[in-house]
Write a protein that holds these residues in place. Structure first.
Motif, PDB file in Angstrom:
ATOM      1  N   TYR A 138      57.379  86.233  73.387  1.00  0.00           N
ATOM      2  CA  TYR A 138      58.544  86.937  72.841  1.00  0.00           C
ATOM      3  C   TYR A 138      59.811  86.656  73.651  1.00  0.00           C
ATOM      4  CZ  TYR A 138      61.577  90.898  71.645  1.00  0.00           C
ATOM      5  OH  TYR A 138      62.640  91.679  71.264  1.00  0.00           O
ATOM      6  N   LEU A 139      59.692  86.688  74.978  1.00  0.00           N
ATOM      7  CA  LEU A 139      60.856  86.476  75.838  1.00  0.00           C
ATOM      8  C   LEU A 139      61.263  85.005  75.900  1.00  0.00           C
ATOM      9  CD1 LEU A 139      59.938  88.958  78.715  1.00  0.00           C
ATOM     10  CD2 LEU A 139      61.679  89.257  76.929  1.00  0.00           C
ATOM     11  N   SER A 140      60.432  84.135  75.332  1.00  0.00           N
ATOM     12  CA  SER A 140      60.786  82.710  75.210  1.00  0.00           C
ATOM     13  C   SER A 140      61.294  82.415  73.790  1.00  0.00           C
ATOM     14  CB  SER A 140      59.569  81.835  75.526  1.00  0.00           C
ATOM     15  OG  SER A 140      59.093  82.079  76.825  1.00  0.00           O
ATOM     16  N   HIS A 141      61.796  83.458  73.129  1.00  0.00           N
ATOM     17  CA  HIS A 141      62.374  83.346  71.779  1.00  0.00           C
ATOM     18  C   HIS A 141      61.321  83.100  70.705  1.00  0.00           C
ATOM     19  CE1 HIS A 141      66.377  83.227  73.652  1.00  0.00           C
ATOM     20  NE2 HIS A 141      65.871  82.352  74.492  1.00  0.00           N
ATOM     21  N   GLY A 142      60.078  83.463  71.001  1.00  0.00           N
ATOM     22  CA  GLY A 142      59.024  83.363  70.015  1.00  0.00           C
ATOM     23  C   GLY A 142      58.814  84.691  69.304  1.00  0.00           C
ATOM     24  N   CYS A 196      51.288  76.608  71.833  1.00  0.00           N
ATOM     25  CA  CYS A 196      51.741  77.267  73.058  1.00  0.00           C
ATOM     26  C   CYS A 196      52.260  76.254  74.069  1.00  0.00           C
ATOM     27  CB  CYS A 196      50.608  78.097  73.664  1.00  0.00           C
ATOM     28  SG  CYS A 196      50.149  79.532  72.663  1.00  0.00           S
ATOM     29  N   HIS A 197      51.957  74.970  73.858  1.00  0.00           N
ATOM     30  CA  HIS A 197      52.536  73.915  74.700  1.00  0.00           C
ATOM     31  C   HIS A 197      54.018  73.736  74.422  1.00  0.00           C
ATOM     32  CE1 HIS A 197      48.425  71.741  75.493  1.00  0.00           C
ATOM     33  NE2 HIS A 197      48.504  72.924  76.054  1.00  0.00           N
ATOM     34  N   ASP A 264      59.355  77.401  69.869  1.00  0.00           N
ATOM     35  CA  ASP A 264      59.808  77.044  68.530  1.00  0.00           C
ATOM     36  C   ASP A 264      58.861  76.001  67.942  1.00  0.00           C
ATOM     37  OD1 ASP A 264      60.488  74.701  69.884  1.00  0.00           O
ATOM     38  OD2 ASP A 264      62.607  75.233  70.033  1.00  0.00           O
ATOM     39  N   LEU A 265      59.305  75.304  66.913  1.00  0.00           N
ATOM     40  CA  LEU A 265      58.439  74.355  66.221  1.00  0.00           C
ATOM     41  C   LEU A 265      58.556  72.934  66.745  1.00  0.00           C
ATOM     42  CD1 LEU A 265      58.947  75.536  62.509  1.00  0.00           C
ATOM     43  CD2 LEU A 265      57.361  76.401  64.239  1.00  0.00           C
ATOM     44  N   GLU A 305      55.811  81.210  58.880  1.00  0.00           N
ATOM     45  CA  GLU A 305      54.384  81.040  58.632  1.00  0.00           C
ATOM     46  C   GLU A 305      53.653  80.703  59.927  1.00  0.00           C
ATOM     47  OE1 GLU A 305      51.237  78.448  55.876  1.00  0.00           O
ATOM     48  OE2 GLU A 305      53.407  78.202  55.593  1.00  0.00           O
ATOM     49  N   TYR A 306      54.241  79.844  60.743  1.00  0.00           N
ATOM     50  CA  TYR A 306      53.601  79.520  62.014  1.00  0.00           C
ATOM     51  C   TYR A 306      53.509  80.749  62.909  1.00  0.00           C
ATOM     52  CZ  TYR A 306      52.757  78.046  66.734  1.00  0.00           C
ATOM     53  OH  TYR A 306      52.232  77.955  67.996  1.00  0.00           O
ATOM     54  N   TYR A 307      54.564  81.535  62.955  1.00  0.00           N
ATOM     55  CA  TYR A 307      54.542  82.726  63.793  1.00  0.00           C
ATOM     56  C   TYR A 307      53.438  83.692  63.360  1.00  0.00           C
ATOM     57  CZ  TYR A 307      58.986  81.481  66.062  1.00  0.00           C
ATOM     58  OH  TYR A 307      59.970  80.868  66.797  1.00  0.00           O
ATOM     59  N   ALA A 308      53.231  83.824  62.067  1.00  0.00           N
ATOM     60  CA  ALA A 308      52.148  84.677  61.571  1.00  0.00           C
ATOM     61  C   ALA A 308      50.789  84.107  61.963  1.00  0.00           C
ATOM     62  CB  ALA A 308      52.256  84.829  60.056  1.00  0.00           C
TER      63      ALA A 308
END
Length: 339
Positions: A138-142, A196-197, A264-265, A305-308
């Motif tokens: 979350y703190l890495s903008h995720g 996560c990489h 991010d993606l 969609e990726y975040y979910a």
């Protein structure tokens, strides 16, 4: 050779154990729940997030390591906080080769100390690690996702287990799928969790074989993009005589160039375009399920969609072989000496 045989035997035993445990034990879903500490320590997650924000202000490079710690904890004897345990004999999980570059132990202890002043002997180290991993994302903008809690801490730690249960960076796709399937994680979970990489760095020792001696013939991995390989070779020259670089060292290499501390993606776009930093990253392109997922995310116009998917995969991984109920313990210090 003996190491490889031990690793294969260990994986086989873990597969059998996983089947036995799933048949005899109640499901982790029934043992864990969102808001487990609602009655006993209602501000537990607020305390973790507050400390994580301070950690970010002091050293943002700790966030990827705290996310990695959750993975390394869960894959070795389950999500039980045993990665934190110290050993005077240097035989604990944290002493194992895959954890030599691990950072963040003091951060977890700092969070634990805060919680002990508010809710003594209530919140497990295993849960703190899981919550801190979510906050690191979350703190890495995720994305923000709900964390199931209720884990208890294990009091057994063995270095060899970490060395044999964690997929090394030079794993091929067959090895990767084996390591993850032992933890009941499927091909989609692999593709999602490898995202996560997106944050963090590694060291030259993790990629030198891929750059200079891929098949033992002083060659380079042919699946690695030549331009990207040239950049890596500038950062990581060939090892000199007697150089025993096993993944540590001073030179840091971003796992996701240009977006090393932003969730991010771009990791998926990077893997699709270059083959990724690690051989295990590139191996995802050699399986139809993982490759299809990488292509879908790399070409997505929105991360939703990726975040979910990430939230679902992290929750699923967090259920791995958990201790609950009367099993395990809640200890006041996460790294208490075990021998």
């Amino acid at each position: 050779m003996r190491f490889l045989m031990f690793r294969e035997q260990r994986l086989l035993l873990l597969l059998v154990a996983a089947l036995v445990i799933s048949a005899l034990a109640c499901s982790p879903e029934a043992a864990l729940q969102v808001g487990f500490y609602r009655a006993t320590c209602p501000i537990a997650e607020d305390v973790v997030l507050a400390e994580m924000k301070l950690i970010l202000m002091e050293d943002s490079t700790l966030l990827p390591s705290l996310l990695r710690m959750h993975y390394h904890d869960c894959f070795v004897q389950g999500c039980d906080g045993s990665i934190m345990l110290k050993s005077r004999k240097r035989k604990a999980e944290r002493d194992a080769l895959p954890n030599h570059s691990m950072r963040g132990y003091d951060a977890i202890e700092r969070i634990k100390a805060q919680l002990e002043t508010i809710c003594p002997l209530t919140v497990s180290c295993a849960d703190i690690i899981a919550i801190a991993a979510r906050d690191a994302v979350y703190l890495s903008h995720g994305p923000w996702y709900e964390v199931e809690t209720g884990r208890r801490d294990g009091n057994v730690t063995v270095a060899e287990y970490a060395e044999n249960d964690l997929a090394p960076p030079d794993s091929n796709i067959v090895d990767v799928k084996t390591f993850f399937s032992v933890k009941s994680l499927n091909s989609k979970d692999i593709a999602v969790l490898f995202g996560c990489h997106s944050i963090g760095t590694s060291h030259c020792g993790s990629i030198r074989q891929r750059l200079y001696n891929f098949t033992g013939k002083m060659d380079q991995d042919p699946s690695l993009d030549p331009a990207y390989a040239a950049q890596l070779r500038k950062l990581c020259p060939p090892p000199g005589p007697g150089d025993a670089d096993h993944g540590e060292g001073k030179t840091k290499v971003p796992m996701d160039p240009g977006s090393g501390y932003r969730f991010d993606l771009s990791y998926y776009r990077h893997v699709l375009a270059t083959g990724g930093l690690f051989q295990s990253d590139g191996s995802l392109l050699k399986d139809p399920v993982t490759r299809d997922y990488i292509e879908k995310v790399a070409n997505a116009s929105s991360p939703d969609e990726y975040y979910a998917d990430l939230a679902a995969a992290m929750v699923k991984m967090g259920r791995t072989d958990v201790l609950y109920g009367d099993l395990g313990e809640i200890r006041p210090t996460c790294g208490v000496f075990v021998d």
